[in-house]
Design a protein around this motif. Sequence first.
Motif, PDB file in Angstrom:
ATOM      1  N   UNK A  91       0.668  -1.353   0.059  1.00 45.28           N
ATOM      2  CA  UNK A  91       0.084   0.113  -0.111  1.00 45.28           C
ATOM      3  C   UNK A  91       0.884   1.355   0.137  1.00 45.28           C
ATOM      4  N   UNK A  92       1.841   1.323  -0.874  1.00 41.91           N
ATOM      5  CA  UNK A  92       2.814   2.567  -0.529  1.00 41.91           C
ATOM      6  C   UNK A  92       2.648   2.886  -1.995  1.00 41.91           C
ATOM      7  N   UNK A  93       2.197   4.292  -2.269  1.00 44.49           N
ATOM      8  CA  UNK A  93       2.432   5.041  -3.477  1.00 44.49           C
ATOM      9  C   UNK A  93       2.790   6.392  -3.315  1.00 44.49           C
ATOM     10  N   UNK A 118       6.618  -4.390   5.157  1.00 48.36           N
ATOM     11  CA  UNK A 118       6.532  -4.505   3.759  1.00 48.36           C
ATOM     12  C   UNK A 118       7.676  -3.721   3.141  1.00 48.36           C
ATOM     13  N   UNK A 119       8.515  -4.204   2.616  1.00 46.98           N
ATOM     14  CA  UNK A 119       9.775  -3.562   1.662  1.00 46.98           C
ATOM     15  C   UNK A 119       9.197  -2.749   0.347  1.00 46.98           C
ATOM     16  N   UNK A 125      14.620   6.335  -2.556  1.00 49.20           N
ATOM     17  CA  UNK A 125      15.311   5.421  -1.528  1.00 49.20           C
ATOM     18  C   UNK A 125      14.095   4.410  -1.080  1.00 49.20           C
ATOM     19  N   UNK A 126      14.474   3.378  -0.563  1.00 48.15           N
ATOM     20  CA  UNK A 126      13.790   2.381  -0.160  1.00 48.15           C
ATOM     21  C   UNK A 126      13.271   2.443   1.335  1.00 48.15           C
ATOM     22  N   UNK A 127      12.347   1.659   1.894  1.00 51.62           N
ATOM     23  CA  UNK A 127      11.692   1.879   3.073  1.00 51.62           C
ATOM     24  C   UNK A 127      10.779   0.627   3.529  1.00 51.62           C
ATOM     25  N   UNK A 128       9.994   1.002   4.483  1.00 48.37           N
ATOM     26  CA  UNK A 128       9.182  -0.138   4.708  1.00 48.37           C
ATOM     27  C   UNK A 128       7.831   0.474   5.142  1.00 48.37           C
ATOM     28  N   UNK A 139     -11.205  -2.390  12.260  1.00 46.56           N
ATOM     29  CA  UNK A 139     -11.297  -1.281  11.375  1.00 46.56           C
ATOM     30  C   UNK A 139     -10.205  -0.155  11.871  1.00 46.56           C
ATOM     31  N   UNK A 140      -9.815  -0.317  13.060  1.00 45.08           N
ATOM     32  CA  UNK A 140      -8.496   0.710  13.610  1.00 45.08           C
ATOM     33  C   UNK A 140      -7.226   0.039  13.153  1.00 45.08           C
ATOM     34  N   UNK A 141      -6.548   1.088  12.537  1.00 46.28           N
ATOM     35  CA  UNK A 141      -5.073   0.547  11.956  1.00 46.28           C
ATOM     36  C   UNK A 141      -3.932   1.429  12.652  1.00 46.28           C
ATOM     37  N   UNK A 142      -2.972   0.735  12.908  1.00 46.43           N
ATOM     38  CA  UNK A 142      -1.651   1.680  13.148  1.00 46.43           C
ATOM     39  C   UNK A 142      -0.873   1.220  12.022  1.00 46.43           C
ATOM     40  N   UNK A 143      -0.321   2.357  11.417  1.00 50.13           N
ATOM     41  CA  UNK A 143       0.519   2.318  10.141  1.00 50.13           C
ATOM     42  C   UNK A 143       1.817   3.040  10.350  1.00 50.13           C
ATOM     43  N   UNK A 144       2.993   2.139  10.286  1.00 47.54           N
ATOM     44  CA  UNK A 144       4.294   2.664  10.367  1.00 47.54           C
ATOM     45  C   UNK A 144       4.963   2.853   9.098  1.00 47.54           C
ATOM     46  N   UNK A 145       5.319   3.855   8.570  1.00 45.46           N
ATOM     47  CA  UNK A 145       5.947   4.390   7.353  1.00 45.46           C
ATOM     48  C   UNK A 145       7.530   4.819   7.863  1.00 45.46           C
ATOM     49  N   UNK A 146       8.510   3.848   7.365  1.00 46.08           N
ATOM     50  CA  UNK A 146       9.949   4.270   7.487  1.00 46.08           C
ATOM     51  C   UNK A 146      10.627   4.224   6.471  1.00 46.08           C
ATOM     52  N   UNK A 147      11.017   5.322   5.842  1.00 44.00           N
ATOM     53  CA  UNK A 147      11.825   5.694   4.702  1.00 44.00           C
ATOM     54  C   UNK A 147      13.267   5.510   5.129  1.00 44.00           C
ATOM     55  N   UNK A 148      14.188   4.869   4.251  1.00 42.52           N
ATOM     56  CA  UNK A 148      15.505   4.949   4.622  1.00 42.52           C
ATOM     57  C   UNK A 148      16.019   6.408   4.551  1.00 42.52           C
ATOM     58  N   UNK A 149      15.551   7.182   3.719  1.00 44.59           N
ATOM     59  CA  UNK A 149      16.215   8.634   3.394  1.00 44.59           C
ATOM     60  C   UNK A 149      14.801   9.634   3.492  1.00 44.59           C
ATOM     61  N   UNK A 150      15.190  11.044   4.051  1.00 40.22           N
ATOM     62  CA  UNK A 150      14.203  11.802   4.292  1.00 40.22           C
ATOM     63  C   UNK A 150      13.538  12.062   3.068  1.00 40.22           C
ATOM     64  N   UNK A 151      12.120  12.192   2.935  1.00 40.47           N
ATOM     65  CA  UNK A 151      11.393  12.729   1.584  1.00 40.47           C
ATOM     66  C   UNK A 151      10.725  13.801   2.045  1.00 40.47           C
TER      67      UNK A 151
END
Length: 168
Positions: A91-93, A118-119, A125-128, A139-151
């Motif tokens: 789900x990353x776009x 999810x890589x 730059x890549x991330x997860x 229905x409640x979600x916790x999403x953690x987005x970790x890019x390897x580089x600042x964007x």
Amino acid sequence: MGYPKGSYNEWPQHIVGHFGGYAFQKNDFNVTLALWKDMYNRSYTDRNRVFNLPISCKQKATPDFAATSIDGYYQYTSRTSTWRIYQDIIGYYRNKHTGEIWLEPVILPEMDHKLVNGYYISAEGNGTVSCTEKGNAFEDRTIVFKPENPIDVNGIYIKDHRESRSYN
């Protein structure tokens, strides 16, 4: 499609990518998984087909897991639909031009309501992406987005999962 004795005269790369992707977006995971599994079996039970899959391809009766050929003559198209399906699951776009990102992971029923690291691969730059579902209807979600580089991010879009969910 999804029938092992079929001939796949219907351009499987496109049908699996488009119809399978449509079924995936509609949460019709049974159809999606049947198409993916059938295409996988036709492509990978004969390792000589991995990079040489013709438009029409029956499933091999006896698996052949030792590739003996590097021929790619029949390869009609690359398997970009496989990567698109993977991107749909994590789900990353990203729209770099506008600075917008979408974080909309799809958690399949067998994933036990979580996606862990999810890589994704990106020119910046890549991330997860990780996601955990909770609540009475998950229905409640916790999403953690970790890019390897600042964007640079000017907008974040997250799908509302509080509406009723249906898995056909």
